[in-house]
Scaffold this motif. Structure first.
Motif, PDB file in Angstrom:
ATOM      1  N   ALA A 232       0.817  -1.208   0.000  1.00  0.00           N
ATOM      2  CA  ALA A 232       0.000   0.000   0.000  1.00  0.00           C
ATOM      3  C   ALA A 232       0.854   1.262   0.000  1.00  0.00           C
ATOM      4  CB  ALA A 232      -0.936  -0.005   1.213  1.00  0.00           C
TER       5      ALA A 232
ATOM      6  N   ALA B 238      -5.584   1.640  -3.348  1.00  0.00           N
ATOM      7  CA  ALA B 238      -5.530   2.824  -2.493  1.00  0.00           C
ATOM      8  C   ALA B 238      -6.140   4.002  -3.225  1.00  0.00           C
ATOM      9  CB  ALA B 238      -4.087   3.145  -2.098  1.00  0.00           C
TER      10      ALA B 238
ATOM     11  N   ILE C  79      -7.542   2.428   1.939  1.00  0.00           N
ATOM     12  CA  ILE C  79      -6.686   1.353   1.431  1.00  0.00           C
ATOM     13  C   ILE C  79      -7.398   0.021   1.664  1.00  0.00           C
ATOM     14  CG2 ILE C  79      -4.525   2.594   1.791  1.00  0.00           C
ATOM     15  CD1 ILE C  79      -4.073   0.904   4.325  1.00  0.00           C
TER      16      ILE C  79
END
Length: 227
Positions: free
Chosen positions: A14, A220, A116
Motif C-alpha cells: 500500500a 488505495a 486502502i
C-alpha cells in the motif's frame, strides 16, 4: 499497557500507492499476538483468535504510522459502521487480510480522506461477483489480460472507494452506486452514479491506484483538498 510496532518488513505494498503526505506502516506475514490498549479491548472481546491478532497488528501499524507524524500512541476506536476513529486532525484507513495488515494516515490539513484495501489474489466466489459488479463491469473484466483476478481487484477498489467516501458523507454507499474502470496502467477511476453522492464528496469521481504482488491485490485512494 503500551504496544510496540509490528515486526519490521522491507516489503511495501500500500505504501507504494500513496503520496508522500501519507504515512503507511505495513506488516507482512502472520498477524502477531500483540496487546491492545484498554479502550480497544472491548472491540475484540468476542472475536476469534485470528480476528484478534489481525486487529492488534493493524492497530499497532496505525500507532506506528501516527508516530511518523509525530502523534502519540492512542487508542483507535471503531465507529458505528466499523470505520476507525482517528484522533482529531487525522484521516486514515486500515486494512487486513490473511498475511497482511496495514494502516495509512495523514494530517487532515493535507489530505481530505483516504482508503486502502488488501485482498488475497484469488477470484471471488462465483455468487459474489454479481453483487459487487454491474453487467457492464463484468463484461469489461472479461476483456482484461492475464491471470490476475480482476474481479477481486474490482472488489478491493470499491472497498477503498467506500473507505474514502464514508468519513466525508457519513452514509451508506452500495457497490451498485459506483462504477470502477481500470486503465492501461496501475490506475483506476470510480464514477458516482448519483449527483447527490458526487455533491457530498465534492467530485464526480475518485482516482486510485492498485498493484498485485506477494499473493495480494492492494488498492488505495487518496483524495486531496483540490481533486
Amino acid at each position: 499497557m503500551t504496544t510496540g510496532p509490528p515486526a519490521a518488513t522491507h516489503q511495501a505494498f500500500a505504501a507504494r500507492l500513496l503520496p508522500a503526505a501519507v504515512r503507511c506502516v505495513e506488516a507482512v506475514g502472520p498477524a502477531q499476538s500483540l496487546p491492545v490498549l484498554p479502550a480497544e479491548e472491548a472491540l475484540i472481546a468476542r472475536a476469534v483468535d485470528k480476528r484478534q491478532r489481525e486487529f492488534a497488528t493493524a492497530r499497532a501499524c496505525a500507532r506506528a504510522a501516527l508516530g511518523q507524524l509525530g502523534r502519540p500512541a492512542v487508542a483507535i476506536g471503531r465507529g458505528p459502521h466499523g470505520a476507525p476513529m482517528w484522533p482529531p486532525g487525522i484521516v486514515g484507513s486500515i486494512t487486513h487480510c490473511t498475511g497482511y495488515c496495514a494502516a495509512a494516515v495523514a494530517e487532515a490539513t493535507r489530505v481530505r480522506s483516504l482508503g486502502i484495501d488488501a485482498e488475497p489474489a484469488r477470484p471471488l466466489p462465483a455468487d459474489v461477483l454479481g453483487a459487487v459488479a454491474s453487467a457492464a463491469e463484468v463484461a469489461a473484466l472479461r476483456g482484461r489480460p492475464g491471470p490476475l483476478p480482476w474481479d477481486r481487484l474490482l472488489f478491493s477498489a470499491k472497498e477503498s472507494v467506500y473507505k474514502t467516501w464514508y468519513p466525508i458523507a457519513r452514509r451508506w454507499l452500495g457497490f451498485e452506486d459506483v462504477t470502477v474502470t481500470f486503465g492501461s496502467s496501475d490506475e483506476f477511476e470510480a464514477h458516482f452514479h448519483s449527483p447527490a453522492d458526487a455533491t457530498a464528496l465534492g467530485t464526480p469521481r475518485l482516482t486510485g491506484r492498485w498493484l498485485a504482488a506477494g499473493g495480494l491485490v492492494v488498492t488505495a485512494v487518496c483524495l486531496p483538498w483540490d481533486p
